[in-house]
Design an enzyme around this catalytic site. Structure first.
Site, PDB file in Angstrom:
ATOM      1  N   GLY A 121      -7.809  61.810 -36.708  1.00  0.00           N
ATOM      2  CA  GLY A 121      -8.676  60.727 -36.257  1.00  0.00           C
ATOM      3  C   GLY A 121      -9.662  60.263 -37.310  1.00  0.00           C
ATOM      4  O   GLY A 121     -10.458  61.051 -37.795  1.00  0.00           O
ATOM      5  N   SER A 122      -9.637  58.991 -37.688  1.00  0.00           N
ATOM      6  CA  SER A 122     -10.445  58.555 -38.807  1.00  0.00           C
ATOM      7  C   SER A 122     -10.361  57.033 -38.963  1.00  0.00           C
ATOM      8  O   SER A 122      -9.928  56.330 -38.068  1.00  0.00           O
ATOM      9  CB  SER A 122      -9.970  59.251 -40.085  1.00  0.00           C
ATOM     10  OG  SER A 122      -8.559  59.289 -40.123  1.00  0.00           O
ATOM     11  N   ARG A 123     -10.733  56.539 -40.155  1.00  0.00           N
ATOM     12  CA  ARG A 123     -10.771  55.103 -40.388  1.00  0.00           C
ATOM     13  C   ARG A 123     -10.628  54.812 -41.878  1.00  0.00           C
ATOM     14  O   ARG A 123     -11.006  55.619 -42.725  1.00  0.00           O
ATOM     15  CB  ARG A 123     -12.107  54.573 -39.858  1.00  0.00           C
ATOM     16  CG  ARG A 123     -12.535  53.219 -40.347  1.00  0.00           C
ATOM     17  CD  ARG A 123     -13.849  52.860 -39.691  1.00  0.00           C
ATOM     18  NE  ARG A 123     -14.659  51.977 -40.501  1.00  0.00           N
ATOM     19  CZ  ARG A 123     -15.928  51.688 -40.236  1.00  0.00           C
ATOM     20  NH1 ARG A 123     -16.523  52.221 -39.193  1.00  0.00           N
ATOM     21  NH2 ARG A 123     -16.600  50.875 -41.022  1.00  0.00           N
ATOM     22  N   MET A 168      -8.064  54.630 -36.870  1.00  0.00           N
ATOM     23  CA  MET A 168      -6.905  55.422 -36.488  1.00  0.00           C
ATOM     24  C   MET A 168      -7.303  56.438 -35.422  1.00  0.00           C
ATOM     25  O   MET A 168      -8.216  57.233 -35.635  1.00  0.00           O
ATOM     26  CB  MET A 168      -6.340  56.167 -37.702  1.00  0.00           C
ATOM     27  CG  MET A 168      -5.865  55.265 -38.826  1.00  0.00           C
ATOM     28  SD  MET A 168      -5.229  56.208 -40.238  1.00  0.00           S
ATOM     29  CE  MET A 168      -6.764  56.853 -40.919  1.00  0.00           C
TER      30      MET A 168
END
Length: 230
Positions: free
Chosen positions: A187-189, A99
């Site tokens: 912001g990440s995953r 993301m």
């Protein structure tokens, strides 16, 4: 089509204080220098957009595994899942959805079931698109067991900018497919571990939509899909 519903997307309550802070700073900037006020307004609108929580149409087949996050399928590989997720010590297929700061960051349950494990790890904040992020970054892992006994692992991973992982559920909670279970700021995953023998129905580079994109079918294992960019 109602244009208001397109422009005025609902915002998750986690974002209210951030929007309020940015708005207050923008007002203060107006008295310093008007151009800064408009810059602050732009950041405030972006913050609202970041915390948007749109309605999604959730597939109702209990055998489908749906994406828990908006973003790009960045990795698909067979790896041994984290031991604390209690998914066994054999390699499972892991689908990673990255993301960026413009994606919706509300995370949704990939299947209906019961939360059996939640484990939080402190760690680093390297770029979440890198493979090593699964092991070294700040993360929160969940296991969800379906009524048929299948277990799905979901790991929220903080990224280069993200500094806060939020989880709304606890062990023992029932969740429906598409249920909002958490959120990661800025912001990440997310990593999704599929049960043994189940292949993903998405390809690396594909855009995923939380609560809607089908990642796999537990009842009809198929060959992994390969995508070609054109």
């Amino acid at each position: 089509m109602n244009m208001l519903k397109i422009v005025a997307v609902p915002m998750h309550k986690e974002g209210r204080k951030f929007v309020a802070i940015f708005a207050a700073i923008s007002v203060g900037l107006f008295f310093l220098w008007e151009p800064l006020f408009w810059l602050g307004c732009g950041v405030t609108v972006w913050c609202y957009y970041f915390f948007r929580d749109p309605v999604r149409i959730i597939p109702q087949d209990p055998n489908l595994v749906i994406s828990p996050a908006d973003g790009i399928v960045s990795l698909i590989e067979d790896v041994v899942p984290p031991a604390d997720l209690d998914l066994g010590d054999a390699a499972l297929t892991r689908v990673s959805v990255f993301m960026n700061v413009f994606n919706c960051h509300v995370n949704r349950a990939p299947v209906a079931g019961t939360v059996t494990q939640i484990v939080y790890h402190h760690g680093k904040f390297v770029n979440a698109s890198l493979d090593k992020a699964s092991e070294h970054n700040e993360r929160n892992g969940l296991s969800i067991e379906t009524t048929s006994g299948a277990r799905i692992g979901v790991v929220q991973i903080a990224g280069l900018v993200a500094r806060r992982i939020v989880c709304f559920v606890k062990v023992g909670d029932p969740v429906g497919a598409g249920y909002r279970f958490g959120l990661i700021r800025f912001g990440s995953r997310l990593d999704i571990y599929l049960p043994a023998g189940v292949s993903p129905l998405v390809a690396v580079g594909q855009t995923a939509v939380a609560g809607e994109t089908i990642l796999a079918d537990l009842a009809a294992p198929q060959k992994q899909r390969i995508g070609v960019a054109e």
